[in-house]
Design an enzyme around this catalytic site. Structure first.
Site, short mmCIF file in Angstrom:
data_model
loop_
_atom_site.label_atom_id
_atom_site.label_comp_id
_atom_site.label_asym_id
_atom_site.label_seq_id
_atom_site.Cartn_x
_atom_site.Cartn_y
_atom_site.Cartn_z
N ASP A 67 0.76 -1.25 0.12
CA ASP A 67 0.14 -0.13 -0.08
C ASP A 67 0.86 1.23 0.08
O ASP A 67 0.27 2.15 0.14
CB ASP A 67 -0.81 -0.17 1.29
CG ASP A 67 -1.79 -1.10 1.14
OD1 ASP A 67 -2.48 -1.24 0.08
OD2 ASP A 67 -2.35 -1.58 2.32
N THR B 49 -13.33 -9.23 -5.67
CA THR B 49 -12.21 -8.66 -5.57
C THR B 49 -12.07 -7.40 -5.53
O THR B 49 -13.10 -6.76 -6.07
CB THR B 49 -11.05 -9.45 -6.58
OG1 THR B 49 -9.83 -8.65 -6.18
CG2 THR B 49 -11.57 -9.05 -7.86
N ARG C 20 -5.94 -5.45 -10.50
CA ARG C 20 -4.81 -6.37 -10.98
C ARG C 20 -5.51 -7.70 -11.07
O ARG C 20 -5.16 -8.46 -11.99
CB ARG C 20 -3.88 -6.33 -10.05
CG ARG C 20 -2.54 -7.46 -10.20
CD ARG C 20 -1.66 -7.48 -9.10
NE ARG C 20 -2.20 -7.79 -7.83
CZ ARG C 20 -2.64 -8.72 -7.31
NH1 ARG C 20 -2.72 -10.02 -7.83
NH2 ARG C 20 -3.21 -8.67 -6.17
N ARG D 64 -16.90 -6.20 -6.85
CA ARG D 64 -16.24 -5.35 -5.70
C ARG D 64 -16.40 -6.69 -4.42
O ARG D 64 -17.34 -7.48 -4.51
CB ARG D 64 -16.77 -4.30 -5.31
CG ARG D 64 -16.82 -3.18 -6.39
CD ARG D 64 -15.64 -3.26 -7.35
NE ARG D 64 -14.52 -2.55 -6.76
CZ ARG D 64 -13.27 -2.81 -7.23
NH1 ARG D 64 -12.93 -3.34 -8.15
NH2 ARG D 64 -12.26 -2.02 -6.57
#
Length: 337
Positions: A94, A140, A144, A160
């Site tokens: 992150d 997810t 990516r 999502r």
């Protein structure tokens, strides 16, 4: 006559999420264990502080639409530079690949398994992603993962992250970082790991990083006790690759690294959002310093750009701008109504 100084208390800070607090307390315990047998009256002390960030407050839009990874770190870095806190504990994936002036990546701790894992809905018989029926919805939060899913499994639907086991929920499965599941105590919910080449993981996934002020010599010295050499080399290579590719934005880059002795092997890939285009390359090189590890990542990024990644990333940037404009228009309509 000299006077004895008081021991310094280092403030460890992170986001207020449950996972972030677990990770911060792990680092706290590690630091305290280093000095547990010390009789030195000036041995450092440690405490913690937690705060919500912009990334925690906006969970409805994709990261690549919201301005990138700084959403998770900006408020924390303000507190760091103002000396309200001393060490920022991050999920390294992150952390932006370029830090603000005055901040430094002081330590990278030993990595958990960086792969993504499949978590099947409770009560369902499937044991691998290949077994999911056509049209199954996979949740997810990562572009990516979405891009790689569309490339490898175009018959599945992505969406999502939501409550997997809700009786009325549409989700057949979720894909999440294995490291987070393990740290949160959910290892028993993992159905299968999605190892490369099925799914290339995010840059620095599974590793914890500690950010400090670049002029804080005591904190930097403390960090040396925590850094894991192999993890450091792997993550620095991955981050250098992403830094060259991203241009400050969040992009669907996947990686996989191995290190055996001084031989570093780095694989990177860039996949279009619809999964139709994919560029992948591997470099192996002997490395003996953090700088040499970073050079491997830079070299790989340049190869990826030259072999098609630039076209994919340019297309993603155009789509990002289109969706940002659309999102702003929706917000204006919502505010006016």
């Amino acid at each position: 006559m000299t006077t004895q100084s008081n021991p310094r208390t280092f403030v460890l800070a992170s986001r207020a999420s449950q996972l972030a607090q677990i990770q911060t307390n792990f680092v706290l315990d590690t630091l305290q264990s280093i000095y547990v047998d010390s009789d030195d009256q000036l041995r450092p002390k440690f405490t913690t502080s937690f705060m919500s960030t912009a990334g925690d407050k906006n969970k409805t839009q994709a990261l690549y639409l919201l301005g990138g990874k700084a959403l998770w770190t900006k408020e924390l870095e303000v507190a760091l530079k103002e000396k309200d806190v001393d060490l920022l504990i991050h999920s390294l994936k992150d952390v932006p690949t370029t830090l603000p002036e005055g901040c430094a990546l002081g330590a990278i701790l030993e990595r958990e398994d960086p792969v993504d894992s499949l978590v099947i809905r409770s009560g369902k018989p499937w044991k691998h992603i290949d077994e999911l029926p056509e049209g199954s919805v996979v949740g997810t939060s990562s572009v990516r993962r979405i891009a790689q899913l569309k490339r490898k499994y175009p018959h599945l639907k992505d969406t999502r992250l939501a409550k997997l086991d809700a009786p009325d929920g549409p989700y057949a499965a979720l894909i999440l970082a294995k490291a987070g599941l393990v740290r949160m105590g959910f290892k028993d919910r993992i159905t299968a790991d999605l190892n490369p080449p099925t799914m290339f993981h995010a840059v620095s996934q599974g590793a914890l990083g500690i950010e400090v002020r670049s002029d804080d010599a005591e904190a930097l010295e403390l960090c040396k006790k925590l850094t894991h050499r192999d993890t450091q080399y792997r993550c620095l290579a991955e981050r250098a690759c992403l830094r060259v590719l991203e241009g400050g934005c969040s992009v669907p880059v996947g990686v996989a690294t191995e290190i055996r002795g001084d031989l570093l092997k780095l694989t990177g890939c860039v996949t279009s959002l619809n999964g139709d285009e994919h560029v992948e390359h591997t470099i192996e090189q002997t490395v003996t310093s953090p700088e040499e590890a970073a050079e491997v990542g830079q070299k790989l990024a340049k190869v990826l750009i030259e072999t098609g990644a630039k076209k994919i990333l340019d297309s993603i940037n155009v789509e990002r701008e289109r969706r940002i404009i659309a999102a702003k228009a929706e917000d204006e309509v919502r505010e006016a109504s």
